[in-house]
Design a protein around this motif. Structure first.
Motif, PDB file in Angstrom:
ATOM      1  N   SER A   1       0.841  -1.190   0.000  1.00  0.00           N
ATOM      2  CA  SER A   1       0.000   0.000   0.000  1.00  0.00           C
ATOM      3  C   SER A   1       0.879   1.244   0.000  1.00  0.00           C
ATOM      4  CB  SER A   1      -0.921  -0.002   1.219  1.00  0.00           C
ATOM      5  OG  SER A   1      -0.155   0.021   2.406  1.00  0.00           O
ATOM      6  N   GLY A   2       0.239   2.406  -0.217  1.00  0.00           N
ATOM      7  CA  GLY A   2       0.952   3.662  -0.130  1.00  0.00           C
ATOM      8  C   GLY A   2       1.248   4.324  -1.458  1.00  0.00           C
ATOM      9  N   GLY A   3       0.915   3.676  -2.550  1.00  0.00           N
ATOM     10  CA  GLY A   3       1.156   4.271  -3.852  1.00  0.00           C
ATOM     11  C   GLY A   3       0.242   5.460  -4.103  1.00  0.00           C
TER      12      GLY A   3
ATOM     13  N   LEU B   1      -0.120   9.433  -6.647  1.00  0.00           N
ATOM     14  CA  LEU B   1       0.418  10.424  -7.582  1.00  0.00           C
ATOM     15  C   LEU B   1       1.229  11.453  -6.802  1.00  0.00           C
ATOM     16  CD1 LEU B   1       0.494  11.777 -10.402  1.00  0.00           C
ATOM     17  CD2 LEU B   1      -1.642  12.927  -9.768  1.00  0.00           C
ATOM     18  N   VAL B   2       2.441  11.707  -7.269  1.00  0.00           N
ATOM     19  CA  VAL B   2       3.314  12.669  -6.604  1.00  0.00           C
ATOM     20  C   VAL B   2       4.074  13.454  -7.662  1.00  0.00           C
ATOM     21  CG1 VAL B   2       5.205  11.001  -6.367  1.00  0.00           C
ATOM     22  CG2 VAL B   2       5.061  12.928  -4.776  1.00  0.00           C
ATOM     23  N   GLN B   3       4.410  14.686  -7.341  1.00  0.00           N
ATOM     24  CA  GLN B   3       5.195  15.492  -8.277  1.00  0.00           C
ATOM     25  C   GLN B   3       6.669  15.120  -8.193  1.00  0.00           C
ATOM     26  OE1 GLN B   3       4.280  19.634  -7.392  1.00  0.00           O
ATOM     27  NE2 GLN B   3       2.820  19.671  -9.098  1.00  0.00           N
ATOM     28  N   ALA B   4       7.371  15.348  -9.270  1.00  0.00           N
ATOM     29  CA  ALA B   4       8.812  15.096  -9.281  1.00  0.00           C
ATOM     30  C   ALA B   4       9.480  15.874  -8.148  1.00  0.00           C
ATOM     31  CB  ALA B   4       9.405  15.501 -10.626  1.00  0.00           C
ATOM     32  N   GLY B   5      10.402  15.207  -7.473  1.00  0.00           N
ATOM     33  CA  GLY B   5      11.073  15.799  -6.328  1.00  0.00           C
ATOM     34  C   GLY B   5      10.403  15.478  -5.001  1.00  0.00           C
ATOM     35  N   GLY B   6       9.215  14.918  -5.064  1.00  0.00           N
ATOM     36  CA  GLY B   6       8.482  14.596  -3.861  1.00  0.00           C
ATOM     37  C   GLY B   6       8.863  13.247  -3.278  1.00  0.00           C
ATOM     38  N   SER B   7       8.134  12.861  -2.237  1.00  0.00           N
ATOM     39  CA  SER B   7       8.411  11.619  -1.516  1.00  0.00           C
ATOM     40  C   SER B   7       7.144  10.809  -1.330  1.00  0.00           C
ATOM     41  CB  SER B   7       9.005  11.923  -0.138  1.00  0.00           C
ATOM     42  OG  SER B   7      10.233  12.610  -0.240  1.00  0.00           O
ATOM     43  N   LEU B   8       7.337   9.518  -1.205  1.00  0.00           N
ATOM     44  CA  LEU B   8       6.272   8.584  -0.851  1.00  0.00           C
ATOM     45  C   LEU B   8       6.872   7.485   0.000  1.00  0.00           C
ATOM     46  CD1 LEU B   8       4.104   7.806  -4.037  1.00  0.00           C
ATOM     47  CD2 LEU B   8       3.332   8.914  -1.939  1.00  0.00           C
ATOM     48  N   ARG B   9       6.059   6.909   0.864  1.00  0.00           N
ATOM     49  CA  ARG B   9       6.490   5.729   1.604  1.00  0.00           C
ATOM     50  C   ARG B   9       5.512   4.599   1.321  1.00  0.00           C
ATOM     51  NH1 ARG B   9       7.233   4.420   8.046  1.00  0.00           N
ATOM     52  NH2 ARG B   9       4.943   4.372   7.973  1.00  0.00           N
ATOM     53  N   LEU B  10       6.022   3.532   0.792  1.00  0.00           N
ATOM     54  CA  LEU B  10       5.226   2.338   0.564  1.00  0.00           C
ATOM     55  C   LEU B  10       5.366   1.406   1.760  1.00  0.00           C
ATOM     56  CD1 LEU B  10       6.086   1.528  -3.167  1.00  0.00           C
ATOM     57  CD2 LEU B  10       4.395   3.128  -2.235  1.00  0.00           C
TER      58      LEU B  10
ATOM     59  N   PRO C   1      10.155  11.204 -12.716  1.00  0.00           N
ATOM     60  CA  PRO C   1       9.126  10.590 -13.580  1.00  0.00           C
ATOM     61  C   PRO C   1       9.471   9.155 -13.974  1.00  0.00           C
ATOM     62  CG  PRO C   1       9.505  12.852 -14.242  1.00  0.00           C
ATOM     63  CD  PRO C   1      10.543  12.535 -13.185  1.00  0.00           C
ATOM     64  N   GLU C   2      10.737   8.842 -14.112  1.00  0.00           N
ATOM     65  CA  GLU C   2      11.122   7.479 -14.486  1.00  0.00           C
ATOM     66  C   GLU C   2      10.946   6.470 -13.354  1.00  0.00           C
ATOM     67  OE1 GLU C   2      12.950  10.277 -14.842  1.00  0.00           O
ATOM     68  OE2 GLU C   2      15.094   9.883 -14.484  1.00  0.00           O
ATOM     69  N   ASP C   3      10.580   6.941 -12.162  1.00  0.00           N
ATOM     70  CA  ASP C   3      10.246   6.031 -11.070  1.00  0.00           C
ATOM     71  C   ASP C   3       8.799   5.555 -11.169  1.00  0.00           C
ATOM     72  OD1 ASP C   3      12.176   8.137  -8.914  1.00  0.00           O
ATOM     73  OD2 ASP C   3      12.771   6.187  -9.736  1.00  0.00           O
ATOM     74  N   THR C   4       8.036   6.085 -12.119  1.00  0.00           N
ATOM     75  CA  THR C   4       6.660   5.667 -12.301  1.00  0.00           C
ATOM     76  C   THR C   4       6.599   4.180 -12.624  1.00  0.00           C
ATOM     77  OG1 THR C   4       5.905   7.842 -13.030  1.00  0.00           O
ATOM     78  CG2 THR C   4       4.611   5.940 -13.756  1.00  0.00           C
ATOM     79  N   ALA C   5       5.837   3.437 -11.832  1.00  0.00           N
ATOM     80  CA  ALA C   5       5.771   1.987 -12.001  1.00  0.00           C
ATOM     81  C   ALA C   5       4.770   1.419 -11.005  1.00  0.00           C
ATOM     82  CB  ALA C   5       7.146   1.351 -11.753  1.00  0.00           C
ATOM     83  N   VAL C   6       4.437   0.163 -11.210  1.00  0.00           N
ATOM     84  CA  VAL C   6       3.760  -0.614 -10.175  1.00  0.00           C
ATOM     85  C   VAL C   6       4.852  -1.236  -9.311  1.00  0.00           C
ATOM     86  CG1 VAL C   6       2.239  -2.553  -9.655  1.00  0.00           C
ATOM     87  CG2 VAL C   6       1.769  -1.088 -11.646  1.00  0.00           C
TER      88      VAL C   6
ATOM     89  N   GLY D   1       0.976  -5.449  -5.683  1.00  0.00           N
ATOM     90  CA  GLY D   1       1.482  -4.264  -6.364  1.00  0.00           C
ATOM     91  C   GLY D   1       0.700  -3.015  -6.020  1.00  0.00           C
ATOM     92  N   THR D   2       1.411  -1.898  -6.003  1.00  0.00           N
ATOM     93  CA  THR D   2       0.781  -0.602  -5.772  1.00  0.00           C
ATOM     94  C   THR D   2       1.390   0.396  -6.769  1.00  0.00           C
ATOM     95  OG1 THR D   2       0.259   1.070  -4.085  1.00  0.00           O
ATOM     96  CG2 THR D   2       2.434   0.049  -3.943  1.00  0.00           C
ATOM     97  N   LEU D   3       0.541   1.196  -7.388  1.00  0.00           N
ATOM     98  CA  LEU D   3       0.971   2.076  -8.469  1.00  0.00           C
ATOM     99  C   LEU D   3       1.516   3.386  -7.922  1.00  0.00           C
ATOM    100  CD1 LEU D   3       1.145   2.787 -11.497  1.00  0.00           C
ATOM    101  CD2 LEU D   3      -1.232   3.592 -11.327  1.00  0.00           C
ATOM    102  N   VAL D   4       2.695   3.736  -8.385  1.00  0.00           N
ATOM    103  CA  VAL D   4       3.306   5.026  -8.094  1.00  0.00           C
ATOM    104  C   VAL D   4       3.431   5.791  -9.409  1.00  0.00           C
ATOM    105  CG1 VAL D   4       5.394   6.199  -7.308  1.00  0.00           C
ATOM    106  CG2 VAL D   4       4.563   4.174  -6.098  1.00  0.00           C
ATOM    107  N   THR D   5       2.881   6.988  -9.440  1.00  0.00           N
ATOM    108  CA  THR D   5       2.962   7.833 -10.620  1.00  0.00           C
ATOM    109  C   THR D   5       3.639   9.138 -10.241  1.00  0.00           C
ATOM    110  OG1 THR D   5       0.910   6.888 -11.492  1.00  0.00           O
ATOM    111  CG2 THR D   5       1.687   8.944 -12.477  1.00  0.00           C
ATOM    112  N   VAL D   6       4.726   9.464 -10.927  1.00  0.00           N
ATOM    113  CA  VAL D   6       5.470  10.685 -10.649  1.00  0.00           C
ATOM    114  C   VAL D   6       5.295  11.620 -11.836  1.00  0.00           C
ATOM    115  CG1 VAL D   6       7.689  11.675 -10.024  1.00  0.00           C
ATOM    116  CG2 VAL D   6       7.137   9.332  -9.325  1.00  0.00           C
ATOM    117  N   SER D   7       4.704  12.765 -11.587  1.00  0.00           N
ATOM    118  CA  SER D   7       4.466  13.726 -12.655  1.00  0.00           C
ATOM    119  C   SER D   7       5.614  14.719 -12.749  1.00  0.00           C
ATOM    120  CB  SER D   7       3.153  14.454 -12.417  1.00  0.00           C
ATOM    121  OG  SER D   7       3.231  15.205 -11.225  1.00  0.00           O
ATOM    122  N   SER D   8       5.869  15.174 -13.962  1.00  0.00           N
ATOM    123  CA  SER D   8       6.984  16.114 -14.173  1.00  0.00           C
ATOM    124  C   SER D   8       6.528  17.557 -14.005  1.00  0.00           C
ATOM    125  CB  SER D   8       7.566  15.911 -15.566  1.00  0.00           C
ATOM    126  OG  SER D   8       6.561  16.078 -16.533  1.00  0.00           O
TER     127      SER D   8
END
Length: 121
Positions: A6-8, A10-19, A87-92, A114-121
């Motif tokens: 869990s934890g996926g 949408l985040v902007q480039a330069g941001g953080s997420l914790r799965l 943005p290249e970290d975008t993946a499941v 799987g959990t989807l992470v989307t990084v926007s530029s």
């Protein structure tokens, strides 16, 4: 062993997420844990692993210095802290567990959904 990632989001480039990846149905504290990811249209790739004891760990070159794996055996959970996202970290992202560790999917016997992470530029 069942794994629930869990934890996926949408985040902007330069941001953080914790799965997070919660395990049930097995002896979590004796399992090595891995994180993998599958970008859109590409093969699943290694992100990092952590041994059952919390060390050693290893990471793919593409995430070294930005991603950190940790675990809390008291709550049967492994974490993937992702900083300076690109943005290249975008993946499941998938968590996996097994009695071996390493960078190959074959090292692991159990997989989360799987959990989807989307990084926007």
């Amino acid at each position: 062993v069942q794994l629930q990632a869990s934890g996926g989001g949408l985040v902007q480039a330069g941001g953080s997420l914790r799965l997070s990846c919660a395990a049930s149905g097995g002896t979590f504290s004796r399992l090595h844990m891995g994180w993998f990811r599958q970008p859109p249209g590409k093969e699943r790739e290694f992100v990092g692993f952590i041994s059952w004891s919390g060390g050693p760990t290893d990471y793919a070159d593409s995430v070294k210095g930005r991603f950190t794996i940790s675990r809390d055996n008291a709550v049967n959970t492994v974490y993937l802290q992702m900083n300076s996202l690109k943005p290249e970290d975008t993946a499941v992202y998938y968590c996996a567990a097994g009695i071996w560790y390493g960078g190959y999917t074959g090292n692991y016997d159990y997989w989360g959904q799987g959990t989807l992470v989307t990084v926007s530029s």
